[in-house]
Design a protein around this motif. Structure first.
Motif, PDB file in Angstrom:
ATOM      1  N   ASP A  19     -33.972  55.998 -48.020  1.00 50.79           N
ATOM      2  CA  ASP A  19     -34.787  54.821 -47.689  1.00 50.79           C
ATOM      3  C   ASP A  19     -36.208  54.989 -48.250  1.00 50.79           C
ATOM      4  N   ALA A  24     -34.233  49.627 -48.389  1.00 48.74           N
ATOM      5  CA  ALA A  24     -33.060  48.746 -48.339  1.00 48.74           C
ATOM      6  C   ALA A  24     -33.355  47.335 -48.825  1.00 48.74           C
ATOM      7  N   LYS A  25     -34.592  46.896 -48.661  1.00 48.99           N
ATOM      8  CA  LYS A  25     -34.860  45.495 -49.037  1.00 48.99           C
ATOM      9  C   LYS A  25     -34.676  45.266 -50.542  1.00 48.99           C
ATOM     10  N   LEU A  27     -32.091  46.481 -52.161  1.00 45.62           N
ATOM     11  CA  LEU A  27     -30.671  46.653 -52.482  1.00 45.62           C
ATOM     12  C   LEU A  27     -30.017  45.343 -52.893  1.00 45.62           C
ATOM     13  N   THR A  28     -30.766  44.259 -52.806  1.00 44.45           N
ATOM     14  CA  THR A  28     -30.192  42.979 -53.238  1.00 44.45           C
ATOM     15  C   THR A  28     -30.327  42.805 -54.745  1.00 44.45           C
ATOM     16  N   GLU A  29     -31.041  43.732 -55.385  1.00 44.22           N
ATOM     17  CA  GLU A  29     -31.166  43.651 -56.844  1.00 44.22           C
ATOM     18  C   GLU A  29     -29.809  43.980 -57.464  1.00 44.22           C
ATOM     19  N   ASP A  42     -41.713  53.964 -50.190  1.00 40.69           N
ATOM     20  CA  ASP A  42     -41.961  54.221 -48.769  1.00 40.69           C
ATOM     21  C   ASP A  42     -42.063  55.708 -48.436  1.00 40.69           C
ATOM     22  N   SER A  70     -28.623  57.293 -46.809  1.00 41.17           N
ATOM     23  CA  SER A  70     -27.631  56.316 -47.251  1.00 41.17           C
ATOM     24  C   SER A  70     -26.946  56.735 -48.550  1.00 41.17           C
ATOM     25  N   ARG A  72     -26.529  54.872 -51.082  1.00 40.21           N
ATOM     26  CA  ARG A  72     -26.955  53.988 -52.175  1.00 40.21           C
ATOM     27  C   ARG A  72     -27.209  54.737 -53.481  1.00 40.21           C
ATOM     28  N   HIS A  74     -28.518  53.344 -55.779  1.00 48.69           N
ATOM     29  CA  HIS A  74     -29.807  52.808 -56.225  1.00 48.69           C
ATOM     30  C   HIS A  74     -30.851  53.924 -56.286  1.00 48.69           C
TER      31      HIS A  74
ATOM     32  N   GLN B  76     -24.720  38.392 -54.223  1.00 46.19           N
ATOM     33  CA  GLN B  76     -23.935  39.596 -53.907  1.00 46.19           C
ATOM     34  C   GLN B  76     -22.624  39.209 -53.225  1.00 46.19           C
ATOM     35  N   SER B 122     -22.647  55.307 -46.315  1.00 43.08           N
ATOM     36  CA  SER B 122     -22.702  56.677 -45.796  1.00 43.08           C
ATOM     37  C   SER B 122     -22.019  56.838 -44.438  1.00 43.08           C
ATOM     38  N   LEU B 384     -30.471  47.843 -40.911  1.00 44.74           N
ATOM     39  CA  LEU B 384     -31.053  48.404 -42.124  1.00 44.74           C
ATOM     40  C   LEU B 384     -32.227  47.557 -42.602  1.00 44.74           C
ATOM     41  N   MET B 386     -32.700  44.386 -43.204  1.00 47.08           N
ATOM     42  CA  MET B 386     -32.535  43.384 -44.253  1.00 47.08           C
ATOM     43  C   MET B 386     -32.567  41.954 -43.717  1.00 47.08           C
ATOM     44  N   ARG B 403     -29.983  55.354 -37.506  1.00 45.25           N
ATOM     45  CA  ARG B 403     -30.929  55.908 -38.484  1.00 45.25           C
ATOM     46  C   ARG B 403     -32.337  55.441 -38.168  1.00 45.25           C
ATOM     47  N   LYS B 411     -40.956  47.848 -42.973  1.00 43.64           N
ATOM     48  CA  LYS B 411     -42.023  48.745 -43.431  1.00 43.64           C
ATOM     49  C   LYS B 411     -43.056  48.987 -42.326  1.00 43.64           C
TER      50      LYS B 411
END
Ligand code: SF4
Lengths: 185, 440
Positions: A19, A24-25, A27-29, A42, A70, A72, A74, B76, B122, B384, B386, B403, B411
């Protein structure tokens, strides 16, 4: 094979998680390139500023359990699009480590005391790492050239051997697990 | 020499050993969600390999951000949806039928003892609760899994965790796993499988075992595994009974004896008495108090009593760790007839439509709503950071998730991990507090 040599970025902390590497924000890429500005955004690390301190870096040196959290991919991609194809640490989280090799990148583990020594000798200095895949060595130097040709006498220089399993090396050479699996299964 | 559960599963799925310590194994299931799979799909398409190894072994769900919150998350979902349709993947769960991956796939009976499962997530270790080897992987492993039905792993070494004693009332599987992670640390089980044993595990329901295995990865483990037993058989019975009834051609059709046949088959995946473990951890939970995390790492764990009074802005009950029916039941028993503190935002997210619907039937949803909770559709949502409850800079969340990394739910925010009971009690008080169900 990708490039595994260049200027070193020291991240002096254990347990740097995915993270922190890429929140995570993002991860939409759906392209890797889009992750480029957000690498380590971060991270909690005093004295490190991701917006200025990543540019031109090629090799990350860090502590233990790097990349925990995670799954990811990414995280490796965010390094890759920033020109960083190798992380050297005293330990990795399993999924992150595997993701690196799966992408044809490298996650190399060195003994804790070796990492301690590298940090005490080189952290805070402009350091270059030359990775020799035949001899399996890293040449750490502060004498200027990534290719190790500068023999300026006041520079620090350390040759550090590393090991990578036959299988991991095959992934790096094949350019990743998709190519490898496609050839073999 | 005796074998662990993971070793037995690896033996049964061996494909290749490309180097000394690495095995390539065949996969019984590849699970997919809309965050990590679309990139794998796009890459397979770019390589001209838009194929799947077995449509019946691939299960897919849109769960992380659903309904889509913007054009990117909509895309997505679209990539995953189009792919599922294109390949005729019948077990694809879209809006209206979708829920958190690690809750919905077991609920549909997709996980069996002895299975090998990967997913680009994960917390795939959750499914080890059924005596399966289930591991989270990255997108590349997922891609190869989809294409070839294989995955490479280091030969599994296991840590045996013996959990004994009796849990006090108000102390749950979540408290047990938090306490274990606190003991062994965030990389205490890296590259290892945590194999859970002992009377406490044996008396746990499948929901509780899933909570236990879910957080194995927070100690770095590749997977958490519980040995299959009668509890496993009972949970799976609706999905396997026809299979066992049809096997039973000569003798009686008595259900109990059929269940015993199933148990015997599953026993193939219990460990040998002389199995070799890399270490054994003895853990007595008799005096265990409810636990809560206090920092940005899941091993920063303390008894709730030591954190009592810590102010919170939001309470989140849900996720693949603690968004199941039992969790909602426990939380609602505390919330019944009460209101949450005016200073707190309460969010509950039942993990699947089936859980939601059963919670409705049992009046649980009404209790949450009367207490002042917002009830969301089944989704990962705020877990998470989002959607559905992202926190502002400086805010604090009491969460039943898994987590607490810096920035995980937004943030600059802080997450305290805890059980549903502690979360519900804290919602009422507006500060972290032990639930009234807890009595030592
Ligand atoms: S609920 Fe949270 S931890 Fe579980 S799969 Fe979703 S995002 Fe991951």
């Amino acid at each position: 094979m990708k490039n595994f040599s260049g200027k070193a970025l020291f991240l002096d902390r254990s347990d740097i998680n995915t993270d922190e590497i890429i929140p995570a924000k993002y991860l939409t890429e759906i392209t890797k390139e889009a992750l480029k500005p957000y690498l380590l955004e971060d991270i909690v690390l005093k004295g490190f500023n991701p917006s200025t301190d990543i540019e031109n870096m090629s090799v990350v040196i860090t502590r233990d359990n790097f990349g925990c959290g995670s799954s990811r991919e990414h995280a490796p991609w965010a390094f890759e699009v920033n020109g960083i194809n190798i992380v050297i640490a005293s330990g990795f989280a399993r999924i992150f480590r595997q993701n690196m090799f799966n992408c044809g990148m490298m996650a190399v583990e060195l003994e804790k005391d070796v990492i301690d020594r590298i940090f005490s000798l080189f952290a805070g200095k402009t350091t270059f790492v030359e990775t020799n895949m035949e001899k399996m060595t890293f040449t750490f130097s502060t004498d200027g050239m990534a290719d190790g040709t500068n023999d300026s006498s006041d520079g620090l220089r350390e040759i550090i051997p590393f090991t990578v399993s036959e299988y991991d090396l095959a992934l790096v050479k094949a350019g990743g697990w998709v190519n490898y699996a496609d050839q073999n299964y | 020499m005796g074998k662990t559960i993971a070793e037995k599963i690896f033996d049964a799925h061996h494909v290749d050993s490309p180097s000394g310590d690495v095995d390539v194994i065949s996969l019984d299931a590849v699970f997919c969600h809309e965050i990590t799979t679309p990139i794998a799909i796009t890459d397979l398409m770019a390589r001209g390999k838009d194929r799947v190894f077995d449509t019946s072994k691939i299960k897919a769900v849109i769960d992380h951000v659903t309904p889509a919150k913007d054009s990117k998350t909509a895309m997505q979902g679209k990539i995953l949806r189009d792919w599922a349709v294109r390949h005729g993947i019948k077990d694809f769960f879209d809006i209206g039928r979708n829920g958190v991956c690690h809750a919905i796939f077991p609920e549909k009976g997709f996980v069996r003892p002895g299975f090998t499962i990967i997913m680009g997530d994960s917390h795939t270790c959750t499914h080890g609760a059924f005596g399966a080897f289930a591991a989270g992987v990255g997108t590349t492993d997922l891609e190869v899994g989809i294409l070839k039905g294989v995955c490479a792993f280091k030969k599994p070494e296991s840590i045996k965790v013996e959990i004994s004693g009796t849990l006090d009332s108000g102390v749950y599987a979540k408290d047990v796993i938090l306490s274990l992670i606190g003991k062994i640390g965030v990389n205490g089980a890296t590259n290892k499988v945590l194999e859970f044993h002992g009377s406490v595990v044996e008396s746990m329901t499948m929901d509780q075992r899933m909570t236990l295995c879910n957080m194995a990865v927070e100690a770095g483990a590749t997977s958490g595994i519980c040995a299959p037993d009668m509890v496993t058989v009972e949970y799976l019975w609706p999905f396997i009974k026809d299979e066992y009834a049809s096997k039973d051609t000569h003798t009686s059709k008595d259900e109990n004896s059929l269940k015993k046949v199933a148990l015997e088959a599953f026993n193939k995946f219990t460990p040998d008495a002389d199995a070799k473990y890399s270490s054994t951890i003895q853990m007595s939970v008799s005096n265990l108090q409810p636990q809560v995390t206090f920092g940005y790492k899941p091993d920063q764990v303390k008894p709730v009593a030591e954190m009592e009074g810590t102010p919170i802005n939001q309470v989140y009950i849900g996720s693949c760790t603690n968004g199941r029916l039992e969790d909602l039941e426990i939380a609602s028993s505390i919330l019944k007839g009460k209101k949450i503190a005016a200073s707190v935002r309460g969010i509950v997210s039942p993990a699947t439509p089936e859980i939601y619907s059963k919670a409705l039937d049992k009046g649980i949803i009404k209790i949450f709503m009367d207490a002042g909770f917002c009830v969301t559709n089944p989704t990962c949502g705020a877990c998470l950071g989002m959607s559905n409850g992202v926190l502002a800079d400086g805010e604090v969340c009491a969460a039943t998730t898994n987590r607490n990394f810096n920035g995980r739910m937004g943030k600059g925010s802080m997450v305290h991990l805890m059980s549903p009971a502690t979360a519900a009690a804290s919602a009422i008080k507006g500060v972290i507090t032990n639930s009234e169900l807890y009595s030592a």
